[in-house]
Design a protein around this motif. Structure first.
Motif, mmCIF file in Angstrom:
data_model
loop_
_atom_site.group_PDB
_atom_site.id
_atom_site.type_symbol
_atom_site.label_atom_id
_atom_site.label_comp_id
_atom_site.label_asym_id
_atom_site.label_seq_id
_atom_site.Cartn_x
_atom_site.Cartn_y
_atom_site.Cartn_z
ATOM 1 N N TYR A 227 3.900 15.668 30.190
ATOM 2 C CA TYR A 227 2.654 15.056 29.743
ATOM 3 C C TYR A 227 2.411 13.743 30.471
ATOM 4 N N ALA A 228 1.134 13.370 30.553
ATOM 5 C CA ALA A 228 0.764 12.091 31.150
ATOM 6 C C ALA A 228 -0.419 11.518 30.381
ATOM 7 N N THR A 229 -0.475 10.210 30.311
ATOM 8 C CA THR A 229 -1.646 9.523 29.780
ATOM 9 C C THR A 229 -2.231 8.691 30.909
ATOM 10 N N VAL A 230 -3.561 8.762 31.041
ATOM 11 C CA VAL A 230 -4.231 8.124 32.166
ATOM 12 C C VAL A 230 -5.418 7.317 31.656
ATOM 13 N N PRO A 231 -5.473 6.022 31.940
ATOM 14 C CA PRO A 231 -6.661 5.255 31.572
ATOM 15 C C PRO A 231 -7.842 5.705 32.437
ATOM 16 N N LEU A 232 -8.999 5.848 31.832
ATOM 17 C CA LEU A 232 -10.181 6.303 32.563
ATOM 18 C C LEU A 232 -11.138 5.134 32.778
ATOM 19 N N VAL B 215 -9.433 13.431 25.376
ATOM 20 C CA VAL B 215 -9.768 12.059 25.730
ATOM 21 C C VAL B 215 -10.006 11.305 24.431
ATOM 22 N N LEU B 216 -9.322 10.167 24.290
ATOM 23 C CA LEU B 216 -9.473 9.332 23.103
ATOM 24 C C LEU B 216 -9.813 7.909 23.517
ATOM 25 N N GLU B 217 -10.446 7.195 22.613
ATOM 26 C CA GLU B 217 -10.720 5.788 22.864
ATOM 27 C C GLU B 217 -9.494 4.985 22.485
ATOM 28 N N GLY B 218 -8.987 4.239 23.443
ATOM 29 C CA GLY B 218 -7.815 3.403 23.201
ATOM 30 C C GLY B 218 -8.239 1.957 23.013
ATOM 31 N N GLY B 219 -7.280 1.063 22.981
ATOM 32 C CA GLY B 219 -7.575 -0.355 22.777
ATOM 33 C C GLY B 219 -8.417 -0.968 23.875
ATOM 34 N N THR B 220 -8.263 -0.482 25.098
ATOM 35 C CA THR B 220 -8.987 -1.080 26.223
ATOM 36 C C THR B 220 -9.995 -0.132 26.856
ATOM 37 N N GLY B 221 -10.239 1.023 26.255
ATOM 38 C CA GLY B 221 -11.189 1.986 26.816
ATOM 39 C C GLY B 221 -10.731 3.409 26.572
ATOM 40 N N LEU B 222 -11.189 4.306 27.435
ATOM 41 C CA LEU B 222 -10.864 5.718 27.286
ATOM 42 C C LEU B 222 -9.506 6.040 27.914
#
Length: 52
Positions: A8-13, A35-42
């Motif tokens: 698995y990988a998580t990637v800021p968009l 795709v989820l909204e995180g603290g600093t964006g998607l």
């Protein structure tokens, strides 16, 4: 029957480059899961089968 093992990988968009980012990861064999909204964006969550 073999069980598929995943990595698995998580990637800021970056909003203005989302397609290019996902296309690049897709070319490397990654599948978009969510795709989820995180603290600093998607943030994109991806997976691909692990190599044996």
């Amino acid at each position: 029957m073999a069980t598929t093992r995943w990595e698995y990988a998580t990637v800021p968009l970056i909003v203005h480059a989302t397609k290019q980012i996902l296309d690049q990861w897709g070319e490397d064999g990654w599948e978009l899961v969510q795709v989820l909204e995180g603290g600093t964006g998607l943030v994109a969550y991806l997976k691909r089968p692990r190599e044996a």
